[in-house]
Design an enzyme around this catalytic site. Sequence first.
Site, PDB file in Angstrom:
ATOM      1  N   ASP A 272       0.831  -1.306  -0.081  1.00  0.00           N
ATOM      2  CA  ASP A 272       0.088  -0.065   0.019  1.00  0.00           C
ATOM      3  C   ASP A 272       0.737   1.177   0.078  1.00  0.00           C
ATOM      4  OD1 ASP A 272      -2.068  -1.742   0.207  1.00  0.00           O
ATOM      5  OD2 ASP A 272      -2.259  -1.615   2.239  1.00  0.00           O
TER       6      ASP A 272
HETATM    7  N1  URA Z   1      -1.087  -5.942   4.082  1.00  0.00           N
HETATM    8  C1  URA Z   1      -1.760  -4.717   4.112  1.00  0.00           C
HETATM    9  O1  URA Z   1      -2.807  -4.317   4.556  1.00  0.00           O
HETATM   10  N2  URA Z   1      -0.830  -3.769   3.219  1.00  0.00           N
HETATM   11  C2  URA Z   1       0.450  -3.939   2.748  1.00  0.00           C
HETATM   12  O2  URA Z   1       0.692  -3.045   2.161  1.00  0.00           O
HETATM   13  C3  URA Z   1       0.673  -5.283   2.763  1.00  0.00           C
HETATM   14  C4  URA Z   1      -0.198  -6.295   3.362  1.00  0.00           C
END
Ligand code: URA
Length: 231
Positions: free
Chosen positions: A104
């Site tokens: 993310d």
């Molecule tokens: N899980 C999440 O919620 N975000 C990420 O970036 C990776 C795993």
Amino acid sequence: MRLDKFISSQRTDLSRNDVKALVKKGLVTVDGQTVKKSNVHIDENTARVTVNGEEIAYRQFLYLMLNKPQGVVCSTKEGACPTVIDIIPEEYRRPGLFPAGRLDKDTEGFVLLTDDGQLAHRMLSPVSHVPKRYFVRLEKPCEPRYKDAFENGMTIDGGEKCLPAEIVFLDNDNECEVVLHEGKFHQIKRMFEALDNRVIYLKRTMIGSLPLDDTLPLGEVKEIEDIAALC
Ligand code: URA
């Protein structure tokens, strides 16, 4: 491939002009012969090239470990935010380079950048289950019940069923490590939401058995030598 292109693609510390200068000084050989011009063509699969007496092993693909900072998106398309490709040094940018697996925008840590589509496919395939480890900081303290919930495979919002995952509680009650064997959208955030908690900081610290180099500053990349550790 042109000799100068070959050398600078394998030795990213050397620009084509650097190669030209080294050739002029007689420091480059191809198959044992000192070369006089940097624009000669070689067969990159068979030629034995040395620079300053050091042989250059040909690697067709590039594998980079990026320590992604927050605010950067795992995409190759230009948009409002900088991408993982925008922030890497010019000498590593090449056609086909892409992030093999997404984090993310607000997640930090290990992103693999490669132009090896086959390896990426193997790693990302839902049947491969390559483990990925994350450091997690939560709004509220961890609770013992999380262990069973993770290990039994949780159902998260929308009824999606997760594969069994591991959780390790750390000394700080609000911190833990999680190992996933898949990569659903916002998965860790959604898993903790299902447990009435909230992720306030997330960092990926390992892919396969390859840990993020803890001396690699945020926003920087290094070439990965141990490809086999990735999957
Ligand atoms: N899980 C999440 O919620 N975000 C990420 O970036 C990776 C795993």
